[in-house]
Enzyme design. Sequence first.
Site, PDB file in Angstrom:
ATOM      1  N   MET A   1       0.855  -1.198   0.000  1.00 59.51           N
ATOM      2  CA  MET A   1       0.000   0.000   0.000  1.00 59.51           C
ATOM      3  C   MET A   1       0.887   1.243   0.000  1.00 59.51           C
ATOM      4  O   MET A   1       1.283   1.706  -1.049  1.00 59.51           O
ATOM      5  CB  MET A   1      -0.911  -0.027   1.224  1.00 59.51           C
ATOM      6  CG  MET A   1      -2.010  -1.052   1.138  1.00 59.51           C
ATOM      7  SD  MET A   1      -3.482  -0.381   0.403  1.00 59.51           S
ATOM      8  CE  MET A   1      -4.081   0.697   1.683  1.00 59.51           C
ATOM      9  N   CYS A   2       1.211   1.744   1.162  1.00 57.61           N
ATOM     10  CA  CYS A   2       2.013   2.950   1.356  1.00 57.61           C
ATOM     11  C   CYS A   2       1.291   4.186   0.840  1.00 57.61           C
ATOM     12  O   CYS A   2       0.499   4.134  -0.092  1.00 57.61           O
ATOM     13  CB  CYS A   2       3.383   2.859   0.694  1.00 57.61           C
ATOM     14  SG  CYS A   2       4.434   1.558   1.339  1.00 57.61           S
TER      15      CYS A   2
END
Length: 298
Positions: A1-2
């Site tokens: 994700m991040c």
Amino acid sequence: MCGIAGLFIKDHALEPELGRLIARMTSTLTGRGPDSAGFAIYGDDRPGFTKLTFSAPVGSDIGAIADRLVAALGNGATARLRHTHAVVTLDAGDASRAETWLQDNAPETSVTSAGARLEIYKEVGHPDRVADAFDIAGMSGSHAISHTRMATESAVTTNGAHPFSTGADQCLVHNGSLSNHASLRRRLRREGIRIRTENDSEVAAGYLTARMRDGETLREALQSSLADLDGFFTFVVGTEKGFSVLRDPIAVKPAVMAETERYVAFASEFKSLAGLPGISAARVWEPKPATVYVWEHQ
């Protein structure tokens, strides 16, 4: 994700708001990465001096370490503390000596950045708590980039958090994954680029540092990365003068940008931009795949 964000200030009158704005932008991305966070702030410089920012584990007496380093360096060196990090301002020629001193006398510390203007603060924990601990909202400067991490490939550690810096006043945040980072890491280390972690994003930072060391501009180095870096990525890269954005040719990861007469902003999601001043009148667009965007102060 991040989640990644960047803010480049064009109107000097907005510079005192840089920290508050980048902290707010990052806060809206916490669902994309609640494990750790980091902020790269480009603030004021001091002619003839450089800034070395280093971290120490929670519970360490980082103030005592910084005081000992300042005493060892002399030459007008000074130190200030922010949570688990210290920023030592030292004679520009003493940076390598300072790093060696830390390795020999305080091996538990880790250098997060060095440069005339760059300071990197990063820690494990919820991004809002990280921002509050370092008082990011109280910082001023010309531009900043930030990152929230959802750890999927490696341990959650302070050193493993973004941004990564492998050259003076250079740093990178990354959303994505590289498949050829192991071979590149070995090559870069042979070429003298210091890679401290097993994170693929630090390899990307080191790759750009090596290309620019060999004479390429930031734009040229990013263009070269399209052929040399395998995988999918969105990069936001900071330098002393400005910042740049690049997405891989497929552009898997989400990205949105906004520009007004006062700033240029980047984020993984539009909601991160929604609180910026004048956003209703901004030019908003999705950066194109395999296209390098650069904004710099003269």
